[in-house]
Write an enzyme that holds these catalytic residues in place. Structure first.
Site, PDB file in Angstrom:
ATOM      1  N   GLU A 108      53.303  30.704  31.045  1.00 57.44           N
ATOM      2  CA  GLU A 108      52.673  31.124  32.287  1.00 57.44           C
ATOM      3  C   GLU A 108      53.007  32.589  32.599  1.00 57.44           C
ATOM      4  O   GLU A 108      53.966  33.143  32.047  1.00 57.44           O
ATOM      5  CB  GLU A 108      53.163  30.225  33.433  1.00 57.44           C
ATOM      6  CG  GLU A 108      52.795  28.747  33.270  1.00 57.44           C
ATOM      7  CD  GLU A 108      51.325  28.455  33.583  1.00 57.44           C
ATOM      8  OE1 GLU A 108      50.492  29.382  33.547  1.00 57.44           O
ATOM      9  OE2 GLU A 108      51.008  27.289  33.873  1.00 57.44           O
TER      10      GLU A 108
ATOM     11  N   ASP B 262      44.530  31.837  34.152  1.00 60.70           N
ATOM     12  CA  ASP B 262      45.531  32.838  34.550  1.00 60.70           C
ATOM     13  C   ASP B 262      46.103  33.582  33.349  1.00 60.70           C
ATOM     14  O   ASP B 262      47.095  34.290  33.460  1.00 60.70           O
ATOM     15  CB  ASP B 262      46.662  32.172  35.347  1.00 60.70           C
ATOM     16  CG  ASP B 262      47.427  31.124  34.533  1.00 60.70           C
ATOM     17  OD1 ASP B 262      47.097  30.907  33.341  1.00 60.70           O
ATOM     18  OD2 ASP B 262      48.381  30.533  35.087  1.00 60.70           O
TER      19      ASP B 262
ATOM     20  N   HIS C  44      47.361  32.244  30.514  1.00 60.39           N
ATOM     21  CA  HIS C  44      48.425  31.627  29.716  1.00 60.39           C
ATOM     22  C   HIS C  44      47.889  31.181  28.361  1.00 60.39           C
ATOM     23  O   HIS C  44      46.699  30.880  28.215  1.00 60.39           O
ATOM     24  CB  HIS C  44      49.090  30.456  30.462  1.00 60.39           C
ATOM     25  CG  HIS C  44      48.249  29.228  30.623  1.00 60.39           C
ATOM     26  ND1 HIS C  44      47.874  28.729  31.855  1.00 60.39           N
ATOM     27  CD2 HIS C  44      47.701  28.385  29.715  1.00 60.39           C
ATOM     28  CE1 HIS C  44      47.163  27.641  31.684  1.00 60.39           C
ATOM     29  NE2 HIS C  44      47.029  27.410  30.391  1.00 60.39           N
TER      30      HIS C  44
ATOM     31  N   ASP D  56      52.303  22.309  22.637  1.00 55.78           N
ATOM     32  CA  ASP D  56      53.060  22.002  23.850  1.00 55.78           C
ATOM     33  C   ASP D  56      52.961  20.524  24.197  1.00 55.78           C
ATOM     34  O   ASP D  56      52.188  19.772  23.584  1.00 55.78           O
ATOM     35  CB  ASP D  56      52.581  22.864  25.030  1.00 55.78           C
ATOM     36  CG  ASP D  56      51.056  23.028  25.075  1.00 55.78           C
ATOM     37  OD1 ASP D  56      50.350  22.203  24.469  1.00 55.78           O
ATOM     38  OD2 ASP D  56      50.575  23.967  25.718  1.00 55.78           O
TER      39      ASP D  56
HETATM   40  C1  F6R Z   1      46.941  23.302  25.600  1.00 54.95           C
HETATM   41  C2  F6R Z   1      47.296  24.637  25.927  1.00 54.95           C
HETATM   42  C3  F6R Z   1      46.718  25.407  27.066  1.00 54.95           C
HETATM   43  C4  F6R Z   1      45.193  25.372  27.108  1.00 54.95           C
HETATM   44  C5  F6R Z   1      44.703  26.147  28.319  1.00 54.95           C
HETATM   45  C6  F6R Z   1      43.199  26.085  28.433  1.00 54.95           C
HETATM   46  O1  F6R Z   1      47.658  22.875  24.453  1.00 54.95           O
HETATM   47  O2  F6R Z   1      48.117  25.126  25.251  1.00 54.95           O
HETATM   48  O3  F6R Z   1      47.130  26.737  26.965  1.00 54.95           O
HETATM   49  O4  F6R Z   1      44.692  25.911  25.937  1.00 54.95           O
HETATM   50  O5  F6R Z   1      45.272  25.614  29.466  1.00 54.95           O
HETATM   51  O6  F6R Z   1      42.824  24.790  28.741  1.00 54.95           O
HETATM   52  P1  F6R Z   1      41.327  24.288  28.553  1.00 54.95           P
HETATM   53  O7  F6R Z   1      41.043  24.434  27.093  1.00 54.95           O
HETATM   54  O8  F6R Z   1      41.323  22.862  28.970  1.00 54.95           O
HETATM   55  O9  F6R Z   1      40.490  25.187  29.387  1.00 54.95           O
END
Ligand code: F6R
Length: 258
Positions: free
Chosen positions: A143, A136, A138, A67
């Site tokens: 989301e 959450d 995702h 992303d």
């Molecule tokens: C980032 C991504 C997000 C993260 C998620 C967890 O490329 O795709 O889904 O993996 O927000 O974030 P962290 O690892 O910072 O807790």
């Protein structure tokens, strides 16, 4: 879905790195998926260590990011392309031109999404995708409430995710972008293998839902229950709400995963 509960983040990194190493030994020109955020950092640290020790090479590999923020300054350190460059790509022998991400600064964002899907397909699809999970539920920036069948698309970040990510923007919520381009859940599910890593109690409910909840758009990561080759690696805190933890420990031991 295989679930492995390990004592610490270093062990998470080692186990996830094993998956990359196995793949690249069998298929040096593999297509690998890279995630940003803090979850994969122990994996990247381990991969860098193994690269420096001559145990692993990415020289023939191709990489696809999950992303990207929309409209972020190209030089901003939190632009995901820059994050991936700084955290892993520039520290191993990945060729710069072999690292791809969705173009969050494109004039036509829909066309950029279609282009990205076409690029992944032309590369033969992703062999191994590493994933983190949001509190959450995702994965990538899919989301809650989105389609379980989505492909790469323009997404709106929830207030929760923007708050979670504010730590990367001087703690200032107003600086966190509001939109992103993200691989969709169907795009992610097309990867041949998924490895999701999670650390800390803040992820415990999301992990419980992912592994033991019903498949639902409310917890997007639950779609992984339908993937034929998904591995979830968590530390004790992130796995603390798993009802069947003892069973996962037995299975992981019996199958030689730990
Ligand atoms: C980032 C991504 C997000 C993260 C998620 C967890 O490329 O795709 O889904 O993996 O927000 O974030 P962290 O690892 O910072 O807790």
């Amino acid at each position: 879905m295989d679930v492995v509960i390990v004592p610490d983040d270093a062990t998470i990194g080692a186990l996830a790195a094993d998956q990359y190493q196995k793949l690249l030994e069998a298929k040096p020109n593999a297509v690998i998926g890279l995630a940003t955020g803090s979850s994969p950092l122990s994996t990247y640290a381990e991969l860098i260590k193994r690269y420096q020790a001559g145990q692993i090479s990415f020289a023939q590999a191709t990489a696809f990011m999950l992303d990207e923020y929309v409209g972020i300054d190209p030089d901003h350190p939190e632009r995901y392309r820059n994050v991936i460059h700084n955290e892993i790509a520039s520290k191993v022998d990945l060729r710069p031109e072999a690292v791809h991400g969705p173009d969050g600064n494109a004039e036509d964002l829909e066309a950029a999404c279609a282009d990205y899907e076409a690029k992944i397909a032309a590369a033969g699809g992703v062999d191994l995708q590493i994933l983190g999970i949001g509190s959450d539920g995702h994965i990538a920036f899919n989301e809650p409430g989105g389609s379980l069948a989505s492909r790469t698309h323009l997404g709106v970040l929830t207030a929760q995710t923007r708050q979670d990510n504010a730590r990367f923007f001087d703690g200032d919520l107003d600086k966190v972008p509001t939109h992103c381009l993200t691989q969709g859940l169907a795009t992610i599910m097309s990867a041949k293998k998924l490895v999701l890593v999670a650390q800390g109690a803040g992820k415990a409910e999301a992990i419980r839902q992912l592994v033991e909840g019903g498949v639902s758009a409310k917890w997007p990561a639950t779609i992984m229950q339908h993937h034929p080759d998904a591995l979830v690696i968590v530390d004790e805190a992130a796995g603390s709400k798993l009802e069947l933890a003892d069973y996962y420990r037995e299975v992981a031991k019996a199958s030689g995963l730990v």
